[in-house]
Design a protein around this motif. Structure first.
Motif, short mmCIF file in Angstrom:
data_model
loop_
_atom_site.label_atom_id
_atom_site.label_comp_id
_atom_site.label_asym_id
_atom_site.label_seq_id
_atom_site.Cartn_x
_atom_site.Cartn_y
_atom_site.Cartn_z
N ARG A 143 0.86 -1.18 0.00
CA ARG A 143 0.00 0.00 0.00
C ARG A 143 0.89 1.23 0.00
O ARG A 143 1.91 1.26 0.69
N LEU A 144 0.54 2.22 -0.76
CA LEU A 144 1.37 3.42 -0.84
C LEU A 144 1.50 4.11 0.51
O LEU A 144 2.52 4.71 0.81
N SER A 145 0.50 3.99 1.36
CA SER A 145 0.55 4.63 2.67
C SER A 145 1.61 4.01 3.58
O SER A 145 1.97 4.59 4.60
N LEU A 146 2.13 2.84 3.21
CA LEU A 146 3.18 2.19 4.00
C LEU A 146 4.58 2.63 3.58
O LEU A 146 5.56 2.19 4.16
N LEU A 147 4.67 3.49 2.57
CA LEU A 147 5.97 4.02 2.15
C LEU A 147 6.26 5.27 2.97
O LEU A 147 5.72 6.33 2.70
N ALA A 148 7.12 5.14 3.96
CA ALA A 148 7.43 6.28 4.83
C ALA A 148 8.29 7.30 4.10
O ALA A 148 8.27 8.48 4.44
N GLY A 149 9.03 6.87 3.11
CA GLY A 149 9.86 7.80 2.35
C GLY A 149 10.72 7.11 1.32
O GLY A 149 11.08 5.95 1.48
N LEU B 227 1.12 10.22 -0.78
CA LEU B 227 1.50 8.81 -0.64
C LEU B 227 1.08 8.29 0.72
O LEU B 227 0.51 7.21 0.84
N LEU B 228 1.39 9.06 1.75
CA LEU B 228 1.08 8.64 3.12
C LEU B 228 -0.42 8.48 3.36
O LEU B 228 -0.84 7.69 4.20
N ALA B 229 -1.23 9.22 2.61
CA ALA B 229 -2.68 9.17 2.77
C ALA B 229 -3.35 8.16 1.83
O ALA B 229 -4.54 7.89 1.97
N ALA B 230 -2.61 7.58 0.90
CA ALA B 230 -3.19 6.69 -0.12
C ALA B 230 -3.33 5.27 0.42
O ALA B 230 -2.58 4.36 0.05
N THR B 231 -4.31 5.06 1.28
CA THR B 231 -4.48 3.76 1.93
C THR B 231 -5.06 2.69 1.02
O THR B 231 -4.92 1.51 1.29
N GLU B 232 -5.69 3.08 -0.07
CA GLU B 232 -6.30 2.11 -0.98
C GLU B 232 -5.47 1.87 -2.24
O GLU B 232 -5.74 0.92 -2.98
N ASP B 233 -4.48 2.71 -2.51
CA ASP B 233 -3.66 2.56 -3.71
C ASP B 233 -2.44 1.72 -3.40
O ASP B 233 -1.89 1.79 -2.29
N ARG B 234 -2.00 0.94 -4.40
CA ARG B 234 -0.91 -0.01 -4.18
C ARG B 234 0.19 0.13 -5.22
O ARG B 234 -0.04 0.57 -6.33
#
Length: 133
Positions: free
Chosen positions: A37-43, A72-79
């Protein structure tokens, strides 16, 4: 087709019009063994010839959609799926000089199974290659 290395030489180039470049881009292959998930990319920090371009200043293109670091941090549904790539867009007046460049990336993933209050961040992948622009 994606190259075996994490940093894809086929996606490394200046952006903008020739003679008026406004930056450059780096294409990255998903380094994990499964999608993320994009939201799991801290940086995602990119270093070119010793100069580091921080994630908060870059833009990211995944699946044809462009994101800021905050998005990215807010994109919980995008992968970011396995077998696909992400393009990191970096602003740099006049782009990069033609020639050989040392390029490395540092990707910090969050742990998907920890509650937010216990969420550590760690560097999952730090690789360096030399490619020609």
């Amino acid at each position: 087709m994606l190259e075996r290395t994490h940093i894809q030489s086929s996606g490394f180039r200046n952006t903008g019009e020739p003679g008026a470049y406004d930056g450059f881009q780096v294409r990255l292959r998903q380094p994990n063994y499964r999608g993320t998930r994009l939201s799991l990319l801290a940086g995602i920090d990119i270093t070119v010839d010793g100069e580091t371009y921080r994630s908060v200043d870059n833009r990211f293109v995944v699946g044809g959609r462009e994101y800021t670091h905050a998005e990215l941090l807010a994109a919980t549904e995008d992968r970011w799926e396995v077998g696909t790539y992400m393009t990191v867009l970096i602003k740099r007046p006049e782009g990069l000089q033609a020639g050989v460049h040392d390029v490395s990336s540092e990707i910090a993933f969050r742990h998907p199974y920890f509650p937010p209050q216990f969420q550590p961040t760690f560097v999952r992948d730090n690789r360096k290659i030399t490619i020609i622009i």
